[in-house]
Motif scaffolding. Structure first.
Motif, PDB file in Angstrom:
ATOM      1  N   ARG A  91    -116.238  70.537  25.779  1.00 25.00           N
ATOM      2  CA  ARG A  91    -116.525  70.024  27.130  1.00 25.00           C
ATOM      3  C   ARG A  91    -115.709  70.790  28.170  1.00 25.00           C
ATOM      4  NH1 ARG A  91    -114.381  65.364  30.109  1.00 25.00           N
ATOM      5  NH2 ARG A  91    -115.943  64.771  31.644  1.00 25.00           N
ATOM      6  N   GLN A  92    -114.418  71.007  27.861  1.00 23.00           N
ATOM      7  CA  GLN A  92    -113.545  71.735  28.788  1.00 23.00           C
ATOM      8  C   GLN A  92    -114.033  73.171  28.972  1.00 23.00           C
ATOM      9  OE1 GLN A  92    -110.832  70.548  30.594  1.00 23.00           O
ATOM     10  NE2 GLN A  92    -111.040  72.512  31.621  1.00 23.00           N
ATOM     11  N   GLY A  93    -114.477  73.810  27.907  1.00 22.43           N
ATOM     12  CA  GLY A  93    -114.993  75.168  28.004  1.00 22.43           C
ATOM     13  C   GLY A  93    -116.211  75.251  28.904  1.00 22.43           C
ATOM     14  N   ARG A  94    -117.101  74.277  28.782  1.00 22.58           N
ATOM     15  CA  ARG A  94    -118.289  74.246  29.647  1.00 22.58           C
ATOM     16  C   ARG A  94    -117.887  74.036  31.102  1.00 22.58           C
ATOM     17  NH1 ARG A  94    -120.756  70.340  25.526  1.00 22.58           N
ATOM     18  NH2 ARG A  94    -121.705  71.770  24.049  1.00 22.58           N
ATOM     19  N   GLN A  95    -116.915  73.127  31.321  1.00 21.90           N
ATOM     20  CA  GLN A  95    -116.450  72.879  32.689  1.00 21.90           C
ATOM     21  C   GLN A  95    -115.844  74.139  33.292  1.00 21.90           C
ATOM     22  OE1 GLN A  95    -113.837  69.514  32.113  1.00 21.90           O
ATOM     23  NE2 GLN A  95    -115.409  68.057  32.748  1.00 21.90           N
ATOM     24  N   ASN A  96    -115.101  74.887  32.485  1.00 21.08           N
ATOM     25  CA  ASN A  96    -114.493  76.126  32.984  1.00 21.08           C
ATOM     26  C   ASN A  96    -115.546  77.135  33.396  1.00 21.08           C
ATOM     27  OD1 ASN A  96    -111.844  75.269  32.671  1.00 21.08           O
ATOM     28  ND2 ASN A  96    -111.751  75.985  30.562  1.00 21.08           N
ATOM     29  N   ILE A  97    -116.602  77.255  32.608  1.00 24.11           N
ATOM     30  CA  ILE A  97    -117.670  78.191  32.951  1.00 24.11           C
ATOM     31  C   ILE A  97    -118.336  77.787  34.262  1.00 24.11           C
ATOM     32  CG2 ILE A  97    -119.971  78.996  32.277  1.00 24.11           C
ATOM     33  CD1 ILE A  97    -118.923  79.015  29.379  1.00 24.11           C
ATOM     34  N   VAL A  98    -118.657  76.508  34.381  1.00 24.91           N
ATOM     35  CA  VAL A  98    -119.291  76.022  35.607  1.00 24.91           C
ATOM     36  C   VAL A  98    -118.364  76.234  36.803  1.00 24.91           C
ATOM     37  CG1 VAL A  98    -120.163  73.964  36.784  1.00 24.91           C
ATOM     38  CG2 VAL A  98    -120.804  74.410  34.413  1.00 24.91           C
ATOM     39  N   GLN A  99    -117.065  75.950  36.636  1.00 25.17           N
ATOM     40  CA  GLN A  99    -116.110  76.139  37.724  1.00 25.17           C
ATOM     41  C   GLN A  99    -116.024  77.603  38.129  1.00 25.17           C
ATOM     42  OE1 GLN A  99    -114.387  73.686  39.482  1.00 25.17           O
ATOM     43  NE2 GLN A  99    -114.030  75.429  40.817  1.00 25.17           N
ATOM     44  N   ASN A 100    -116.000  78.501  37.149  1.00 26.80           N
ATOM     45  CA  ASN A 100    -115.952  79.936  37.460  1.00 26.80           C
ATOM     46  C   ASN A 100    -117.194  80.382  38.210  1.00 26.80           C
ATOM     47  OD1 ASN A 100    -113.423  80.600  36.439  1.00 26.80           O
ATOM     48  ND2 ASN A 100    -114.198  80.834  34.369  1.00 26.80           N
ATOM     49  N   MET A 101    -118.357  79.867  37.808  1.00 23.06           N
ATOM     50  CA  MET A 101    -119.587  80.220  38.512  1.00 23.06           C
ATOM     51  C   MET A 101    -119.538  79.693  39.948  1.00 23.06           C
ATOM     52  SD  MET A 101    -122.153  79.383  35.415  1.00 23.06           S
ATOM     53  CE  MET A 101    -123.658  80.218  35.808  1.00 23.06           C
ATOM     54  N   PHE A 102    -119.050  78.476  40.119  1.00 27.58           N
ATOM     55  CA  PHE A 102    -118.921  77.887  41.448  1.00 27.58           C
ATOM     56  C   PHE A 102    -117.966  78.720  42.304  1.00 27.58           C
ATOM     57  CE2 PHE A 102    -117.026  74.722  44.381  1.00 27.58           C
ATOM     58  CZ  PHE A 102    -118.181  74.367  45.065  1.00 27.58           C
ATOM     59  N   ASN A 103    -116.839  79.134  41.723  1.00 28.41           N
ATOM     60  CA  ASN A 103    -115.872  79.969  42.449  1.00 28.41           C
ATOM     61  C   ASN A 103    -116.501  81.280  42.896  1.00 28.41           C
ATOM     62  OD1 ASN A 103    -113.870  78.080  42.192  1.00 28.41           O
ATOM     63  ND2 ASN A 103    -112.913  79.057  40.423  1.00 28.41           N
ATOM     64  N   ARG A 104    -117.312  81.885  42.031  1.00 23.61           N
ATOM     65  CA  ARG A 104    -117.981  83.136  42.412  1.00 23.61           C
ATOM     66  C   ARG A 104    -118.907  82.912  43.593  1.00 23.61           C
ATOM     67  NH1 ARG A 104    -119.111  85.178  36.649  1.00 23.61           N
ATOM     68  NH2 ARG A 104    -120.814  83.721  36.859  1.00 23.61           N
ATOM     69  N   LEU A 105    -119.621  81.796  43.594  1.00 25.74           N
ATOM     70  CA  LEU A 105    -120.519  81.495  44.708  1.00 25.74           C
ATOM     71  C   LEU A 105    -119.740  81.317  46.009  1.00 25.74           C
ATOM     72  CD1 LEU A 105    -123.011  79.005  43.053  1.00 25.74           C
ATOM     73  CD2 LEU A 105    -123.511  81.320  43.844  1.00 25.74           C
ATOM     74  N   LEU A 106    -118.632  80.569  45.924  1.00 25.06           N
ATOM     75  CA  LEU A 106    -117.818  80.337  47.118  1.00 25.06           C
ATOM     76  C   LEU A 106    -117.198  81.624  47.643  1.00 25.06           C
ATOM     77  CD1 LEU A 106    -115.890  77.030  46.363  1.00 25.06           C
ATOM     78  CD2 LEU A 106    -117.748  77.375  47.971  1.00 25.06           C
ATOM     79  N   ASN A 107    -116.776  82.479  46.736  1.00 29.03           N
ATOM     80  CA  ASN A 107    -116.105  83.717  47.129  1.00 29.03           C
ATOM     81  C   ASN A 107    -117.071  84.847  47.429  1.00 29.03           C
ATOM     82  OD1 ASN A 107    -113.625  82.482  46.759  1.00 29.03           O
ATOM     83  ND2 ASN A 107    -113.510  83.089  44.618  1.00 29.03           N
ATOM     84  N   GLY A 108    -118.350  84.601  47.249  1.00 32.12           N
ATOM     85  CA  GLY A 108    -119.320  85.653  47.494  1.00 32.12           C
ATOM     86  C   GLY A 108    -119.381  86.683  46.384  1.00 32.12           C
ATOM     87  N   ASN A 109    -118.694  86.432  45.267  1.00 31.98           N
ATOM     88  CA  ASN A 109    -118.738  87.358  44.138  1.00 31.98           C
ATOM     89  C   ASN A 109    -119.940  87.022  43.275  1.00 31.98           C
ATOM     90  OD1 ASN A 109    -116.305  88.473  44.926  1.00 31.98           O
ATOM     91  ND2 ASN A 109    -115.127  87.049  43.717  1.00 31.98           N
ATOM     92  N   ARG A 110    -120.812  87.976  43.119  1.00 30.99           N
ATOM     93  CA  ARG A 110    -121.979  87.766  42.283  1.00 30.99           C
ATOM     94  C   ARG A 110    -121.716  88.389  40.925  1.00 30.99           C
ATOM     95  NH1 ARG A 110    -123.540  89.546  47.031  1.00 30.99           N
ATOM     96  NH2 ARG A 110    -124.634  88.147  48.389  1.00 30.99           N
ATOM     97  N   PRO A 111    -122.275  87.782  39.859  1.00 31.01           N
ATOM     98  CA  PRO A 111    -122.139  88.424  38.566  1.00 31.01           C
ATOM     99  C   PRO A 111    -122.762  89.809  38.627  1.00 31.01           C
ATOM    100  CG  PRO A 111    -123.306  86.318  38.382  1.00 31.01           C
ATOM    101  CD  PRO A 111    -123.071  86.586  39.831  1.00 31.01           C
TER     102      PRO A 111
END
Length: 155
Positions: free
Chosen positions: A14-34
């Protein structure tokens, strides 16, 4: 998601999934695209002290810092779902902790790596986070040649 991605997602805690979602959210906020991992992106994450001596040292270390980031991401990709603790990564790459950790932190901030939600014991018996790559080398557009492999083994 394809079947391999679904299987990898289901193996995460569960924590691993949350980390992935949080990282994706951070990229969106920071304008960093994969996508392509550039030296400029890595350089922006390089820790630099406020004094001129730290700034000069950071400028001189920039090439080795960006190379360390790329080596760590490649190693995490090769480790797959098993991932790596910082201690294991330092040993595998023959890299000092003061070089390894800031580079791994940059990869986490940029969303290329994250906590798996699992831990393993260090040599001292303490629990350590296991870090995994969140992007394949192809997704990050990492280009590795034989020459780079040889250079990496010399570090």
């Amino acid at each position: 998601m394809n079947q391999d991605e679904v299987a990898a997602w289901n193996r995460l805690t569960r924590q691993g999934r949350q980390n992935i979602v949080q990282n994706m959210f951070n990229r969106l906020l920071n304008g960093n695209r994969p996508g392509m991992l550039t030296d400029a992106m890595l350089s922006r994450e390089q820790p630099i002290g406020p004094d001129s001596m730290s700034q000069n040292a950071a400028e001189k270390a920039k090439p080795s810092y960006t190379q360390a980031c790329r080596r760590i991401l490649r190693m995490l990709n090769q480790a797959g779902d098993d991932g790596s603790t910082d201690e294991e990564g330092q040993e595998m790459l023959h890299m000092a902790g003061n070089s390894y950790r800031p580079a791994r932190v940059a990869l986490v901030k940029l969303g290329y790596a994250g906590k798996s939600g699992k831990s393993r014991k260090t040599r001292s018996g303490r629990a350590a986070n296991i870090w995994v790559a969140l992007m394949s080398p192809e997704q990050a557009e990492l280009e590795w040649t034989v020459e780079q492999d040889e250079e990496d083994s010399e570090c």
